[in-house]
Design an enzyme around this catalytic site. Structure first.
Site, PDB file in Angstrom:
ATOM      1  N   GLY A  55      10.926 -53.285  46.755  1.00 29.98           N
ATOM      2  CA  GLY A  55      10.031 -52.203  47.163  1.00 29.98           C
ATOM      3  C   GLY A  55       8.936 -51.848  46.168  1.00 29.98           C
ATOM      4  N   ASP A 111       9.604 -47.669  44.115  1.00 27.66           N
ATOM      5  CA  ASP A 111       8.738 -47.171  45.166  1.00 27.66           C
ATOM      6  C   ASP A 111       9.062 -45.730  45.524  1.00 27.66           C
ATOM      7  OD1 ASP A 111      11.216 -47.845  46.253  1.00 27.66           O
ATOM      8  OD2 ASP A 111      10.425 -49.097  47.857  1.00 27.66           O
ATOM      9  N   ASP A 114      15.072 -41.451  46.610  1.00 26.34           N
ATOM     10  CA  ASP A 114      15.601 -40.888  47.850  1.00 26.34           C
ATOM     11  C   ASP A 114      16.941 -40.234  47.533  1.00 26.34           C
ATOM     12  OD1 ASP A 114      16.017 -40.376  50.538  1.00 26.34           O
ATOM     13  OD2 ASP A 114      16.468 -42.438  51.078  1.00 26.34           O
ATOM     14  N   LYS A 142      11.452 -38.108  47.764  1.00 23.92           N
ATOM     15  CA  LYS A 142      12.002 -37.326  48.888  1.00 23.92           C
ATOM     16  C   LYS A 142      13.004 -36.358  48.282  1.00 23.92           C
ATOM     17  CE  LYS A 142      12.406 -40.952  52.329  1.00 23.92           C
ATOM     18  NZ  LYS A 142      13.385 -41.661  53.161  1.00 23.92           N
ATOM     19  N   PHE A 163      11.693 -41.415  57.047  1.00 23.40           N
ATOM     20  CA  PHE A 163      11.735 -42.819  56.657  1.00 23.40           C
ATOM     21  C   PHE A 163      10.330 -43.394  56.713  1.00 23.40           C
ATOM     22  CE2 PHE A 163      12.517 -47.335  56.934  1.00 23.40           C
ATOM     23  CZ  PHE A 163      13.463 -47.472  55.929  1.00 23.40           C
ATOM     24  N   VAL A 164       9.867 -43.918  55.579  1.00 28.13           N
ATOM     25  CA  VAL A 164       8.490 -44.406  55.504  1.00 28.13           C
ATOM     26  C   VAL A 164       8.436 -45.906  55.213  1.00 28.13           C
ATOM     27  CG1 VAL A 164       7.440 -42.205  54.849  1.00 28.13           C
ATOM     28  CG2 VAL A 164       8.369 -43.691  53.076  1.00 28.13           C
ATOM     29  N   ARG A 176       6.056 -54.237  54.604  1.00 27.02           N
ATOM     30  CA  ARG A 176       5.729 -54.012  53.188  1.00 27.02           C
ATOM     31  C   ARG A 176       4.232 -54.175  52.943  1.00 27.02           C
ATOM     32  NH1 ARG A 176      10.618 -53.845  50.379  1.00 27.02           N
ATOM     33  NH2 ARG A 176      12.217 -55.321  51.069  1.00 27.02           N
TER      34      ARG A 176
HETATM   35  P1  IMP Z   1      18.033 -44.245  46.891  1.00 24.93           P
HETATM   36  O1  IMP Z   1      19.007 -45.152  46.188  1.00 24.93           O
HETATM   37  O2  IMP Z   1      18.631 -43.603  48.107  1.00 24.93           O
HETATM   38  O3  IMP Z   1      17.327 -43.270  46.000  1.00 24.93           O
HETATM   39  O4  IMP Z   1      16.964 -45.155  47.565  1.00 24.93           O
HETATM   40  C1  IMP Z   1      16.074 -45.836  46.860  1.00 24.93           C
HETATM   41  C2  IMP Z   1      15.776 -47.160  47.516  1.00 24.93           C
HETATM   42  O5  IMP Z   1      15.952 -47.150  48.945  1.00 24.93           O
HETATM   43  C3  IMP Z   1      14.321 -47.388  47.261  1.00 24.93           C
HETATM   44  O6  IMP Z   1      14.211 -48.250  46.150  1.00 24.93           O
HETATM   45  C4  IMP Z   1      13.828 -48.004  48.531  1.00 24.93           C
HETATM   46  O7  IMP Z   1      13.868 -49.395  48.385  1.00 24.93           O
HETATM   47  C5  IMP Z   1      14.794 -47.591  49.602  1.00 24.93           C
HETATM   48  N1  IMP Z   1      14.266 -46.465  50.424  1.00 24.93           N
HETATM   49  C6  IMP Z   1      14.567 -45.157  50.321  1.00 24.93           C
HETATM   50  N2  IMP Z   1      13.890 -44.415  51.210  1.00 24.93           N
HETATM   51  C7  IMP Z   1      13.137 -45.298  51.916  1.00 24.93           C
HETATM   52  C8  IMP Z   1      12.182 -45.147  52.976  1.00 24.93           C
HETATM   53  O8  IMP Z   1      11.874 -44.065  53.491  1.00 24.93           O
HETATM   54  N3  IMP Z   1      11.622 -46.293  53.429  1.00 24.93           N
HETATM   55  C9  IMP Z   1      11.899 -47.521  52.912  1.00 24.93           C
HETATM   56  N4  IMP Z   1      12.760 -47.703  51.905  1.00 24.93           N
HETATM   57  C10 IMP Z   1      13.380 -46.602  51.413  1.00 24.93           C
HETATM   58 MG    MG Z   2      14.260 -50.290  46.521  1.00 23.30          MG
END
Ligand code: IMP
Ligand code: MG
Length: 196
Positions: A55, A111, A114, A142, A163-164, A176
């Site tokens: 990402g 990127d 979340d 987020k 979700f983006v 992407r």
């Molecule tokens: P986390 O581990 O939940 O913080 O998520 C981080 C990873 O999930 C990021 O590196 C992204 O690759 C993916 N991700 C989280 N939210 C989104 C979204 O809204 N769209 C696409 N990929 C996401």
């Molecule tokens: Mg990622």
């Protein structure tokens, strides 16, 4: 460009302007570190950037071209979204980490922040190598989705819990290359939601 994309959250122009600002802040802080260490800002082999694949690929590519700092790149791959899903299933390292981070100034680039599981994991494994400094830059945050708190140093944009895709972010491996941060149509997201 893609009919499944419904609306734009962050435009190309907004992204470009913010990435340039972030690069300036990061370069300033890294130079201050290097000078504090007694090195010149052009010293070799002191700064390592770690983009989290896949990402962060486009964000990192734009960011480094705005940074007049001598730096090396060490990729790491983390997976959290198996196939057609829109919520994290827990982060796992899917590649070896660069193993030469001791004493370096390290910037992890992703990127989006979340749930926080991805960056919490990367922070932990990078930190274990005892870098001289460890910072994190994310394009998107987020805030309301957090499961694990992670200190981040540079944030491009705060966005709502949607979700983006685009500018490196994918759904099921696609979109992407969409040049903006955008939201997919409700029908695509509903179908994903039902699969869990
Ligand atoms: P986390 O581990 O939940 O913080 O998520 C981080 C990873 O999930 C990021 O590196 C992204 O690759 C993916 N991700 C989280 N939210 C989104 C979204 O809204 N769209 C696409 N990929 C996401
Ligand atoms: Mg990622």
């Amino acid at each position: 460009m893609f009919p499944e994309i419904e609306r734009t959250l962050v435009t190309r122009g907004q992204i470009a302007a913010r990435v340039a600002e972030m690069a300036r802040d990061i370069a300033r802080d890294l130079k201050a570190d290097l000078i504090r260490d007694g090195h010149s800002a052009l010293d070799e082999d002191r700064v390592v950037l770690i983009p989290v694949m896949t990402g962060a690929m486009i964000f990192a590519a734009d960011l480094i071209r705005e940074m007049p700092v001598k730096l090396a790149i060490g990729l790491v791959t983390v997976s959290s979204y198996p196939g057609q899903s829109v919520s994290s299933k827990g982060a796992q390292l899917a590649s070896a980490l660069p193993d030469n981070l001791a004493g370096k100034h390290v910037l992890v680039i992703d990127d989006i922040l979340d749930s926080g599981q991805t960056l919490a994991l990367v922070r932990e494994v990078v930190g274990a190598q005892k870098p001289a400094s460890l910072r994190i830059a994310v394009l998107l945050d987020k805030k309301t989705a957090r499961v694990r708190e992670v200190p981040v140093d540079y944030v491009g944009f705060e966005i709502p819990d949607e979700f983006v895709v685009g500018y490196g972010l994918d759904y099921d491996g696609y979109y992407r290359n969409h040049p903006e941060i955008a939201v997919l149509s409700k029908s695509v997201l509903d179908a994903a939601e039902q699969r869990g």
